[in-house]
Design a protein around this motif. Structure first.
Motif, mmCIF file in Angstrom:
data_model
loop_
_atom_site.group_PDB
_atom_site.id
_atom_site.type_symbol
_atom_site.label_atom_id
_atom_site.label_comp_id
_atom_site.label_asym_id
_atom_site.label_seq_id
_atom_site.Cartn_x
_atom_site.Cartn_y
_atom_site.Cartn_z
ATOM 1 N N ARG A 74 48.060 43.743 33.762
ATOM 2 C CA ARG A 74 47.221 43.144 32.718
ATOM 3 C C ARG A 74 46.565 44.226 31.882
ATOM 4 N NH1 ARG A 74 41.919 42.287 31.753
ATOM 5 N NH2 ARG A 74 41.337 43.363 33.667
ATOM 6 N N ASP A 110 49.740 39.464 32.108
ATOM 7 C CA ASP A 110 48.748 38.896 31.189
ATOM 8 C C ASP A 110 48.412 39.969 30.170
ATOM 9 O OD1 ASP A 110 48.146 36.189 31.813
ATOM 10 O OD2 ASP A 110 47.084 36.832 33.623
ATOM 11 N N GLN A 113 44.382 39.696 27.738
ATOM 12 C CA GLN A 113 43.670 38.647 28.464
ATOM 13 C C GLN A 113 42.502 39.277 29.235
ATOM 14 O OE1 GLN A 113 44.374 35.256 28.749
ATOM 15 N NE2 GLN A 113 46.170 35.302 27.411
ATOM 16 N N LYS A 118 38.163 34.880 31.635
ATOM 17 C CA LYS A 118 39.232 33.922 31.933
ATOM 18 C C LYS A 118 39.661 34.062 33.391
ATOM 19 C CE LYS A 118 41.160 34.041 27.227
ATOM 20 N NZ LYS A 118 42.381 34.313 26.428
ATOM 21 N N ARG A 121 44.122 32.550 34.123
ATOM 22 C CA ARG A 121 44.995 33.059 33.082
ATOM 23 C C ARG A 121 46.436 32.607 33.336
ATOM 24 N NH1 ARG A 121 41.676 36.951 34.953
ATOM 25 N NH2 ARG A 121 43.308 38.094 36.036
#
Length: 227
Positions: A74, A110, A113, A118, A121
């Motif tokens: 991520r 992700d 993000q 969040k 996700r």
């Protein structure tokens, strides 16, 4: 002349078209980067549950004498839109998995993000679905804060994976989550990740307040403008 019910002029519409084009370009670059990353490492990368379901059969049929592992990667900001961060995370994960006698069979990504704002996700949902389908025995993440920047969210992720008998492995911080000590350290790291995000928010809030005091605009462009 009453202009309240008049349709917007072309000049007023253009900024919104430009903003929409900007967002589309960002999304196209993210997809292109993830595709390139998948081809370079020869591992499927999924960003949501639907994508996982399309390849779940192929992952399940993959025959190997190694343990099947998943990788979660991520980055948090559109300002970081390039594949370098994700590539660095994935490379270290693959090396660690090989040392553990495991093979990464699927990557959950992700891009742009936040792990502070969040919890659920898209790639996290896909990760949980893969765990329930028994597509992996291990789940690797580069650091605790890649998964979550809130203590309760990290605990939630550990619990969900544990219920599917998937072992969580944190690569860069050398945390053994199979031991009480490792779980304690992971909890401390998630607390530090939350502190970092909340302290950063407070500090940037000071800057935004000072900007407002000096008459500058904060946040997204006002209605009808594009920046």
């Amino acid at each position: 002349m009453d202009t309240q019910n008049q349709p917007p002029t072309e000049d007023a519409i253009v900024p919104f078209r430009q903003y929409g084009k900007h967002k589309r370009e960002i999304n196209q670059k993210i997809r292109a980067d993830l595709k390139e990353l998948s081809e370079r490492f020869d591992i499927p990368i999924v960003t949501n549950v639907d994508e996982l379901k399309q390849i779940a059969g192929k992952i399940a049929q993959k025959v190997t004498n190694l343990k099947g592992g998943g990788a979660y990667i991520r980055y948090s900001s559109e300002a970081q839109v390039d594949s370098l961060s994700l590539s660095a995370q994935l490379r270290q994960i693959i090396e660690r998995a090989a040392a553990d006698g495991a093979e990464i069979v699927v990557v959950f990504a992700d891009a742009a993000q936040s792990a502070y704002y969040k919890r659920d996700r898209p790639a996290i949902k896909a990760m949980f679905e893969a765990a329930k389908l028994n597509l992996m025995e291990l789940l690797y993440a580069h650091k605790v804060d890649r998964l979550a920047r809130r203590v309760e969210w990290f605990i939630y992720i550990m619990k969900e994976l544990d219920e599917s008998n998937v072992v969580l492995c944190i690569v860069d911080q050398h945390v053994d989550l199979l031991t009480p000590e490792g779980k304690l350290i992971a909890g401390m790291l998630s607390s530090l990740a939350q502190f970092y995000s909340e302290n950063l928010s407070n500090e940037t809030g000071k800057g935004r307040y000072e900007s407002w005091k000096q008459g500058y605009h904060n946040g997204a462009p006002p209605l009808g403008y594009y920046s």
